[in-house]
Design a protein around this motif. Structure first.
Motif, PDB file in Angstrom:
ATOM      1  N   PRO A  39       0.814  -1.236   0.000  1.00 48.31           N
ATOM      2  CA  PRO A  39       0.000   0.000   0.000  1.00 48.31           C
ATOM      3  C   PRO A  39       0.840   1.276   0.000  1.00 48.31           C
ATOM      4  O   PRO A  39       0.509   2.231  -0.710  1.00 48.31           O
ATOM      5  N   GLN A  40       1.931   1.290   0.771  1.00 49.18           N
ATOM      6  CA  GLN A  40       2.751   2.506   0.830  1.00 49.18           C
ATOM      7  C   GLN A  40       3.468   2.758  -0.490  1.00 49.18           C
ATOM      8  O   GLN A  40       3.796   3.897  -0.818  1.00 49.18           O
ATOM      9  N   GLY A 146      12.249  -4.419   0.068  1.00 49.07           N
ATOM     10  CA  GLY A 146      11.448  -3.560   0.942  1.00 49.07           C
ATOM     11  C   GLY A 146      10.457  -2.748   0.130  1.00 49.07           C
ATOM     12  O   GLY A 146      10.479  -2.765  -1.109  1.00 49.07           O
ATOM     13  N   THR A 147       9.599  -2.017   0.836  1.00 46.94           N
ATOM     14  CA  THR A 147       8.514  -1.312   0.159  1.00 46.94           C
ATOM     15  C   THR A 147       9.013  -0.196  -0.772  1.00 46.94           C
ATOM     16  O   THR A 147       8.429   0.024  -1.839  1.00 46.94           O
ATOM     17  N   SER A 148      10.098   0.491  -0.407  1.00 44.35           N
ATOM     18  CA  SER A 148      10.644   1.510  -1.321  1.00 44.35           C
ATOM     19  C   SER A 148      11.053   0.864  -2.634  1.00 44.35           C
ATOM     20  O   SER A 148      10.889   1.450  -3.709  1.00 44.35           O
ATOM     21  N   GLU A 149      11.598  -0.337  -2.529  1.00 41.81           N
ATOM     22  CA  GLU A 149      12.007  -1.055  -3.737  1.00 41.81           C
ATOM     23  C   GLU A 149      10.791  -1.560  -4.520  1.00 41.81           C
ATOM     24  O   GLU A 149      10.810  -1.604  -5.749  1.00 41.81           O
ATOM     25  N   GLU A 151       8.108   0.060  -4.751  1.00 40.85           N
ATOM     26  CA  GLU A 151       7.715   1.275  -5.478  1.00 40.85           C
ATOM     27  C   GLU A 151       8.623   1.496  -6.695  1.00 40.85           C
ATOM     28  O   GLU A 151       8.144   1.836  -7.781  1.00 40.85           O
ATOM     29  N   MET A 152       9.918   1.253  -6.510  1.00 39.00           N
ATOM     30  CA  MET A 152      10.877   1.385  -7.621  1.00 39.00           C
ATOM     31  C   MET A 152      10.504   0.482  -8.784  1.00 39.00           C
ATOM     32  O   MET A 152      10.528   0.899  -9.942  1.00 39.00           O
ATOM     33  N   ALA A 155       7.517   1.630 -10.554  1.00 42.97           N
ATOM     34  CA  ALA A 155       7.761   2.839 -11.337  1.00 42.97           C
ATOM     35  C   ALA A 155       8.608   2.581 -12.577  1.00 42.97           C
ATOM     36  O   ALA A 155       8.481   3.281 -13.577  1.00 42.97           O
ATOM     37  N   SER A 156       9.477   1.558 -12.525  1.00 54.86           N
ATOM     38  CA  SER A 156      10.474   1.437 -13.597  1.00 54.86           C
ATOM     39  C   SER A 156      10.748   0.010 -14.064  1.00 54.86           C
ATOM     40  O   SER A 156      11.527  -0.209 -14.984  1.00 54.86           O
ATOM     41  N   GLN A 157      10.119  -0.976 -13.404  1.00 56.04           N
ATOM     42  CA  GLN A 157      10.369  -2.394 -13.674  1.00 56.04           C
ATOM     43  C   GLN A 157      11.829  -2.768 -13.394  1.00 56.04           C
ATOM     44  O   GLN A 157      12.318  -3.806 -13.829  1.00 56.04           O
TER      45      GLN A 157
END
Lengths: 478, 206
Positions: A39-40, A146-149, A151-152, A155-157
């Protein structure tokens, strides 16, 4: 010609570019997501006003939070429901395939990926879950992020990752009767320690590994993270190709032939260099159990817990703390120690083979009255197959009930929590303090030890029932 | 989420020298149900910090008024286990900017860096000195100098260099995150997809 490890072959083929003095930009073929760690990431994209770059490469499921009974009813826990609803909403908005609650393909993300043929040799696979290492059993590079990853990748595959060091662990020889892949990996972790493979990506090799079914290999790769490794992998072979044939998203016809040609190139070249090599003998391995609060604290089930003098000085403090938590005495045996719970399931041991092993052992026997047992299939498809094979009826006769799929008591995010101070023999992957509920005491083991202990109500060596121990490879046939 | 900039930090420390502090201890799974990144600090080390009625355990270091500051010191293999970034969020949300250990689990280290929480890996002997010094004087100030990759005890001048990739160092000093980097690479990523001939069926999933 340059020699390469299996890991190098796949990694190098996925490097889009490299950051100077930094990580590689690694292209990701499949991104698995679930309700807890996504979700984040979706919220992050929204804040930046970014779309999901390749929604067709993402597969979502709800598994961590969901109840394992009455799944047709609304989820009672408000926060769990909110997370599951958020996943539905996010997947709908971004056009991502979701095998949510009650979908016939729903299940633990690391169980459904392989069974649907999404997990294929040579791929890079990530998921916001450390047990993503499971998929390495098919000869792919799969690791938790992790969640930041997360998101990465949305965003960019791609994900920015430093290339890890490489370790090969070879296990040669024949496993003894009644020794499962879970015993093999618990044995290896007990030798290497909970942090002993940090910084490495592991390739498992040797005849004992090659002789394993895909289910067994998944159990091995699954627990790579429990010794700190970034992931684990096994070169694909006939067993892998046979497993994949006919699966929903596996290649078919001419595509399959092309894929097979490519998959057959995926092995470590003869003189490929590893940063570290370890060797174990299959015949040294016996049924295992953990006695402490990290997965490295394991022993042969018939052994005694080490004495404080046997523990390295630096580790003594945490050893003492774990003995206190478990209420065990150093130097004592665990055989016949009373238990309260048995949990069979999780991405480690929640596949059909595990249910067959457990069921064939308890067939004709009775669950101990002192034991609460949770038998949780890893997916809807595993549940369906177990029923088709009549396992549910055999289990019922022996005093057990098959629940509905999910992560369940492995991390106890749903209602399946082991109460404070109670002992649970669990086929899952972590025995950390409070992992199965605040104050819960977890003993990790394979499905056979779990079965023997469920029947006696005490920690039990399955071989004490005689040598006729089931392999789980074949259906029971009613 | 863009991350906060980090340059030089001088602070007192909170020592928690247990080994193998796993992410289930840092933030137990039952607190992972939030859908935002905020508020996890409240439940940092929940089951070590509070009893089941929510009363603080007086012996636990976070409940000891002698110790405070922006630097958390952990034992070997800090952050092992689950990949939950919530563990790094919880530490950061509580108010820590740096975690010191002699050894970090890989995923935790990445997660910390992506959160703007600096993991500083020191030698075992430096860690020991640090813990002894802080044990004697909880007011000990430790300086973390990211541009020079140096950790020092301000009073005694004892110092050590620490490793960090120059890319990640730049990110932290400037407050950039990996997504900024990756979205600027879109063209290259699309080229990669086009040129990967051997992966014919890979572009759409199902």
């Amino acid at each position: 010609m340059e020699t390469k490890t299996l890991f190098d072959k796949i990694w190098d083929a996925h490097v889009v570019s490299s950051v100077e003095n930094g990580p590689d930009v690694l292209y990701i073929d499949r991104h698995l997501i679930h309700e807890v760690t996504s979700p984040q990431a979706f919220a992050g994209l929204r804040e930046r006003d970014l779309p999901v770059f390749r929604p067709g490469k993402i597969i979502a499921t709800a598994d961590h939070n969901i109840p394992t009974e009455n799944q047709h009813l609304p989820i009672r826990d408000k926060l769990s429901k909110q997370q599951v609803d958020k996943l539905i909403e996010n997947c709908r908005e971004h056009n991502i395939i979701l095998y949510g609650l009650n979908h016939p393909f729903n299940g633990i993300i690391h169980v459904i990926g392989p069974e649907l043929g999404i997990t294929q040799p040579g791929r890079t696979i990530v998921c916001g879950d450390s047990h993503t290492s499971t998929h390495g059993a098919f000869g792919c590079i799969a690791f938790g992020i992790g969640t930041s990853e997360v998101e990465m990748v949305m965003a960019s595959q791609c994900v920015l990752q430093p290339k890890p060091k490489k370790m090969r662990i070879s296990i040669e020889g024949l496993l003894k009767n009644g020794v499962s892949s879970k015993d093999v990996i618990l044995y290896i972790i007990s030798k290497i320690s909970a942090g002993g493979a940090t910084g490495y990506f592991i390739e498992y090799a040797g005849s004992a590994i090659r002789n394993m079914s895909m289910e067994g290999r998944m159990t091995i790769c699954n627990m790579s993270i429990e010794m700190g490794a970034r992931g684990g992998m096994i070169a694909p072979d006939k067993t892998t190709f046979e497993y994949l044939k006919g699966r929903k998203f596996a290649p078919k016809g001419e595509d399959l032939n092309k894929s097979l040609n490519r998959w057959k190139t995926l092995y470590s070249d003869e003189n490929a260099r590893f940063d570290k090599e370890l060797y174990f003998k299959a015949e040294d391995i016996e049924p295992m159990i953990t006695y402490g609060t990290n997965p490295g604290m394991g022993m042969k089930i018939t052994d005694q817990i080490p004495n404080i003098e046997d523990i390295e000085e630096n580790n003594r403090e945490s050893f003492k703390k774990s003995m206190e938590y478990m209420n065990f005495s150093p130097g004592s045996s665990l055989i016949n120690h009373p238990i309260d719970y048995v949990f069979v399931g999780s991405c480690t041991n929640g596949r059909i083979e595990d249910l067959r092993v457990f069921t064939s052992f308890v067939k004709g026997k009775q669950k101990s009255k002192n034991v609460t047992a949770w038998i949780v299939p890893g997916s809807k498809q595993v549940e369906k197959q177990a029923k088709a094979e009549g396992l549910d009826a055999i289990l019922h006769k022996a005093g057990f009930e098959l629940r509905q799929p999910g992560c369940s008591a492995c991390l106890a995010m749903n209602e399946d929590k082991v109460p404070e101070g109670k002992y649970s023999v669990s086929t899952s992957n972590r025995n950390f303090e409070g992992r199965q509920g605040p104050g819960a005491r977890t003993l990790l083991a394979g499905p056979l030890v779990a079965a023997a202990s469920a029947v006696t109500g005490k920690i039990t060596d399955p071989s004490s029932f005689g040598s006729d121990t089931p392999s789980g490879l074949k259906p029971l046939g009613g | 989420m863009p991350i906060a900039k980090f340059n030089i930090l001088e602070s007192t420390c909170v020592p928690l020298p247990a080994e193998n502090i796993d992410t289930d201890q840092i933030i137990p799974a039952r607190f992972l149900k939030a859908t935002s990144r905020e508020g996890f600090g409240e439940n940092l080390f929940r089951d070590w910090r509070f009893d089941k009625r929510g009363n603080p355990y007086p012996d636990f270091i976070l409940n000891n008024p002698d110790y405070s500051g922006h630097i958390l010191i952990g034992g070997k293999n800090f952050g092992s286990g689950s990949s939950r970034e919530h563990a790094a969020w919880a530490i950061y949300d509580y108010g820590f900017k740096v975690v010191i250990s002699s050894f970090f689990a890989d995923i935790f280290k990445n997660n910390a860096l992506n959160t703007g929480l600096l993991p500083v890996q020191v030698t075992k002997s430096f860690l020991k000195t640090l813990l002894i010094t802080i044990g004697k004087n909880p007011g000990t100030i430790v300086k973390i100098d990211l541009p020079n990759q140096e950790i020092s005890l301000t009073a005694s001048g004892i110092k050590e260099n620490f490793e960090i990739s120059s890319y990640k160092k730049d990110c932290l000093i400037n407050g950039y995150d990996d997504i900024d980097y990756l979205i600027n690479m879109k063209d290259k990523i699309i080229d990669y997809e086009k040129n990967r001939l051997f992966w014919k069926n890979e572009l759409s999933l199902l």
